[in-house]
Design a protein around this motif. Structure first.
Motif, short mmCIF file in Angstrom:
data_model
loop_
_atom_site.label_atom_id
_atom_site.label_comp_id
_atom_site.label_asym_id
_atom_site.label_seq_id
_atom_site.Cartn_x
_atom_site.Cartn_y
_atom_site.Cartn_z
N SER A 1 -0.42 -9.95 -6.31
CA SER A 1 -0.23 -10.58 -5.00
C SER A 1 -1.23 -11.71 -4.83
O SER A 1 -2.35 -11.63 -5.31
CB SER A 1 -0.38 -9.55 -3.88
OG SER A 1 -1.59 -8.87 -3.98
N GLY B 1 -5.29 -9.76 -6.94
CA GLY B 1 -4.77 -8.74 -6.04
C GLY B 1 -3.45 -8.18 -6.55
O GLY B 1 -2.80 -8.76 -7.42
N THR B 2 -3.09 -7.03 -6.02
CA THR B 2 -1.82 -6.40 -6.41
C THR B 2 -1.35 -5.47 -5.31
O THR B 2 -2.16 -4.89 -4.59
CB THR B 2 -1.97 -5.61 -7.73
OG1 THR B 2 -0.82 -4.76 -7.89
CG2 THR B 2 -3.20 -4.73 -7.74
N ARG B 3 -0.04 -5.34 -5.21
CA ARG B 3 0.55 -4.40 -4.25
C ARG B 3 0.52 -2.99 -4.82
O ARG B 3 0.94 -2.04 -4.16
CB ARG B 3 2.00 -4.82 -3.98
CG ARG B 3 2.23 -5.41 -2.64
CD ARG B 3 2.44 -4.35 -1.56
NE ARG B 3 3.76 -3.78 -1.56
CZ ARG B 3 4.05 -2.58 -1.10
NH1 ARG B 3 3.10 -1.81 -0.61
NH2 ARG B 3 5.28 -2.13 -1.13
N THR C 1 -2.36 -1.03 -6.67
CA THR C 1 -3.68 -0.94 -7.30
C THR C 1 -3.69 0.12 -8.41
O THR C 1 -4.17 -0.13 -9.52
CB THR C 1 -4.74 -0.59 -6.23
OG1 THR C 1 -4.73 -1.62 -5.23
CG2 THR C 1 -6.13 -0.48 -6.82
N CYS D 1 -9.46 -8.60 -4.05
CA CYS D 1 -8.66 -7.63 -3.31
C CYS D 1 -8.29 -6.42 -4.20
O CYS D 1 -9.19 -5.67 -4.55
CB CYS D 1 -7.44 -8.29 -2.70
SG CYS D 1 -6.80 -7.32 -1.34
N GLY D 2 -7.04 -6.26 -4.59
CA GLY D 2 -6.69 -5.14 -5.47
C GLY D 2 -7.55 -5.15 -6.73
O GLY D 2 -7.94 -4.10 -7.25
N GLN E 1 -10.82 -3.64 -5.92
CA GLN E 1 -10.67 -2.18 -5.81
C GLN E 1 -10.71 -1.53 -7.19
O GLN E 1 -11.33 -0.49 -7.38
CB GLN E 1 -9.35 -1.84 -5.10
CG GLN E 1 -9.28 -2.36 -3.68
CD GLN E 1 -7.90 -2.19 -3.05
OE1 GLN E 1 -6.93 -1.86 -3.74
NE2 GLN E 1 -7.81 -2.45 -1.75
N GLU F 1 -0.53 4.05 -0.77
CA GLU F 1 0.22 3.08 -1.56
C GLU F 1 0.94 3.75 -2.74
O GLU F 1 2.14 3.66 -2.88
CB GLU F 1 -0.73 1.99 -2.06
CG GLU F 1 -0.04 0.78 -2.63
CD GLU F 1 -1.05 -0.31 -2.97
OE1 GLU F 1 -1.18 -1.24 -2.16
OE2 GLU F 1 -1.71 -0.22 -4.02
N ILE G 1 -5.70 -8.97 3.36
CA ILE G 1 -4.42 -8.27 3.48
C ILE G 1 -4.52 -7.02 2.61
O ILE G 1 -4.26 -7.09 1.40
CB ILE G 1 -3.28 -9.16 2.94
CG1 ILE G 1 -3.24 -10.51 3.65
CG2 ILE G 1 -1.93 -8.44 3.06
CD1 ILE G 1 -2.31 -11.53 3.01
N HIS G 2 -4.93 -5.89 3.17
CA HIS G 2 -5.05 -4.71 2.31
C HIS G 2 -5.08 -3.42 3.12
O HIS G 2 -5.50 -3.42 4.29
CB HIS G 2 -6.31 -4.80 1.44
CG HIS G 2 -7.57 -5.09 2.21
ND1 HIS G 2 -8.39 -4.10 2.68
CD2 HIS G 2 -8.13 -6.26 2.62
CE1 HIS G 2 -9.43 -4.65 3.32
NE2 HIS G 2 -9.28 -5.97 3.31
N GLY H 1 -6.55 -0.69 1.48
CA GLY H 1 -7.75 -0.04 0.96
C GLY H 1 -8.98 -0.42 1.81
O GLY H 1 -9.14 -1.57 2.19
N HIS I 1 -9.14 -12.97 0.11
CA HIS I 1 -8.34 -13.95 -0.63
C HIS I 1 -8.75 -15.34 -0.16
O HIS I 1 -9.27 -15.51 0.94
CB HIS I 1 -6.85 -13.79 -0.29
CG HIS I 1 -6.22 -12.55 -0.82
ND1 HIS I 1 -6.03 -12.32 -2.16
CD2 HIS I 1 -5.70 -11.48 -0.18
CE1 HIS I 1 -5.42 -11.16 -2.32
NE2 HIS I 1 -5.22 -10.62 -1.15
N1 LIG Z 1 -3.73 -7.88 -1.40
C1 LIG Z 1 -4.10 -6.92 -2.21
O1 LIG Z 1 -4.49 -7.14 -3.33
C2 LIG Z 1 -3.93 -5.53 -1.67
C3 LIG Z 1 -4.67 -4.50 -2.46
C4 LIG Z 1 -4.13 -3.10 -2.24
N2 LIG Z 1 -2.78 -3.00 -2.67
C5 LIG Z 1 -4.29 -2.69 -0.78
O2 LIG Z 1 -3.33 -2.71 -0.04
O3 LIG Z 1 -5.36 -2.37 -0.39
#
Ligand SMILES: NC(=O)CC[C@H](N)C(=O)O
Length: 508
Positions: free
Chosen positions: A272, A307-309, A311, A341-342, A345, A356, A397-398, A400, A425
């Motif tokens: 993401s 980042g990733t939707r 993790t 972000c992800g 994490q 998630e 946007i997360h 976590g 981000h």
């Molecule tokens: N934007 C992201 O990388 C989100 C990270 C992770 N999926 C979360 O929701 O916390």
């Protein structure tokens, strides 16, 4: 003027987003108060408005083309895929749940029609013109009944429709013709004409075909836009990403210092906001590529874990591909790694995820003293802070929530040696910080890289939007386009058989 237009496409990636942005920029230069709109967007590239609403980055970029502040009204529904079959539904900027594609198309989507039409009406009440972007193709006959983003919107709001086709892929005439011919007579009555995008070569060779298309459909072509490198700003991604090569073809100046800086971005699943690294790619002498093999980290001066939707899923992927091990080794050797972000994490000790992936306790890579617990509420903010002595703006946007247990503070995350992690981000768009960070990376990796003293990412973005405006002004029939936006589709557009299957008036 109380104008409107729906920019539809023969396919995904035909260039609807950039054409919409170009039309917006052209209109605003003419003194028109204009706003963008996309009823429903499927993308993992999202943005946070000042009010804390999550919308597609494409609409945020188009709002900038209009020189207005983006709002949730401009993209009321955002679908964030979490796999092949399900998506998180973000409604008016806030997540409302996870839906399977079948459940969504089987009823839920249709119930959102009223909401999206209200948003459009509100925008139309505030602006002189609203330029709407469709999704995919308007002739997806399996989805037409429940559509809320293409003809479903055009019909309800009485918008004229312009169909954009990508001639670079070929088959553009058949696509234009077929797009019209598969629509019901009522839908066809709104399809005013076509716009050819990404054309290379001599337009005079194309013209006989455009005349034939007019003969076949009774509809003109409003313009032929030439292929231009580097115009893919903040586009949607769907589930696809460009794995190899640079972020986008760019026109960046030559390097300033003696060495270049190599950046490898791990192409994690459900990546993401990979637009985060656009600001690095815009920097002369920085070479950005997406990677998916451990050996590709070897010559990288900086590795970005984006980042990733997903993790937990991305962590598994890093482990399966040997990237996890390579990242841990890198961190131990003091070679630069940046987790966003992800990605941040994943660099931590563990994640507790009942939201998630619902996989509970999952160990992280353990290179940052951070523990992450996923919360049902989503953090959506636009933080401002300081790092390396420079002011930084970002957006978050997360789900976590990070508990930082040590290291040096870094944008609400932390830094240990050359391993940096933050939930923010967009930080690399802050020019002073980006330069300072790149200098740190260069020192740590022993490169005689010097950041250019005057790269302004905001100015580059503005330049891109101006180029899109120029493209419309120079290569589209703007008088005809203006009439279309102001007065709607002309009456008497002919019906092209057979029409939508199973609808009255269709022969097939
Ligand atoms: N934007 C992201 O990388 C989100 C990270 C992770 N999926 C979360 O929701 O916390």
């Amino acid at each position: 003027m109380s104008g409107g237009l729906l920019v539809a496409g023969t396919t995904s990636d035909a260039g609807k987003s950039v054409v919409t942005a170009g039309i917006c920029r052209w209109l605003v230069r003419q003194g028109v108060k204009v706003a963008p709109f996309k009823a429903q967007n499927m993308s993992l590239n999202s943005f946070v408005t000042k009010e804390g609403a999550e919308i597609g980055r494409a609409q945020a970029m188009q709002a900038q083309a209009c020189r207005v502040e983006p709002t949730a009204l401009m993209n009321p529904v955002l679908l964030k895929p979490g796999g092949e079959r399900s998506s998180q539904v973000v409604l008016l900027g806030k997540p409302v749940g996870e839906m399977s594609a079948r459940g969504y198309h089987g009823g839920r989507q249709q119930r959102l029609l009223g909401v999206v039409l209200d948003c459009l009406a509100e925008l139309r009440g505030t602006y002189d013109a609203v330029i709407c972007e469709g999704a995919g193709s308007p002739a997806e006959i399996n989805l037409r009944r429940t559509d809320i983003v293409n003809m479903g919107i055009a019909r309800n709001a009485g918008l004229p429709v312009l169909v954009v086709g990508d001639i670079d892929r070929g088959g553009v005439f058949a696509s234009f013709f077929g797009t019209v011919a598969l629509l019901s007579p009522e839908d066809q009555a709104l399809v005013a004409g076509f716009l050819v995008n990404k054309f290379r070569g001599d337009v005079s060779l194309l013209e006989p075909g455009l005349d034939m298309l007019r003969g076949l459909t009774g509809r003109p072509t409003y313009g032929v836009l030439p292929f231009r490198h580097g115009l893919g700003i903040d586009e949607e991604d769907g589930l696809r990403i460009s794995l190899r090569g640079t972020v986008r073809e760019s026109n960046v100046a030559p390097p300033v210092g003696e060495d270049v800086l190599r950046v490898a971005v791990c192409a994690v699943p459900l990546m993401s906001n990979f637009t985060d690294v656009d600001a690095l790619a815009a920097e002369p002498g920085v070479v950005v590529r997406f990677v998916d093999r451990a050996e590709e980290l070897a010559d990288a001066d900086l590795v970005v874990v984006p980042g990733t939707r997903g993790t937990v899923r991305a962590l598994e992927w890093l482990r399966e591909r040997g990237l996890a091990e390579a990242l841990v080794r890198r961190a131990a050797e003091g070679r630069p790694v940046l987790g966003l972000c992800g990605g941040f994490q994943m660099l931590g000790e563990h994640v507790e995820d009942d939201v998630e992936s619902r996989r509970g306790h999952v160990p992280g890579l353990g290179v940052l003293p951070v523990r992450v617990r996923f919360a049902p509420e989503k953090t959506l903010t636009r933080p401002v802070g300081e790092a390396l002595g420079e002011r930084v703006e970002g957006y978050e946007i997360h789900h976590g929530v990070a508990e930082v247990l040590g290291g040096e503070p870094f944008l609400d995350g932390c830094r240990v040696g050359q391993t940096w992690g933050t939930h923010w981000h967009g930080s690399l768009e802050s020019d002073g910080f980006r330069r300072a960070f790149l200098r740190e990376v260069a020192t740590a990796s022993g490169r005689r890289f010097v950041p250019s003293p005057d790269t302004s990412f905001a100015a580059l973005r503005e330049e891109q939007l101006d180029r899109l405006g120029d493209l419309i002004e120079e290569h589209a029939d703007t008088d005809a386009l203006w009439r279309l936006i102001e007065s709607g589709a002309p009456t008497g557009l002919p019906f092209v058989p057979p029409g939508a299957p199973g609808t009255p008036g269709a022969s097939g």
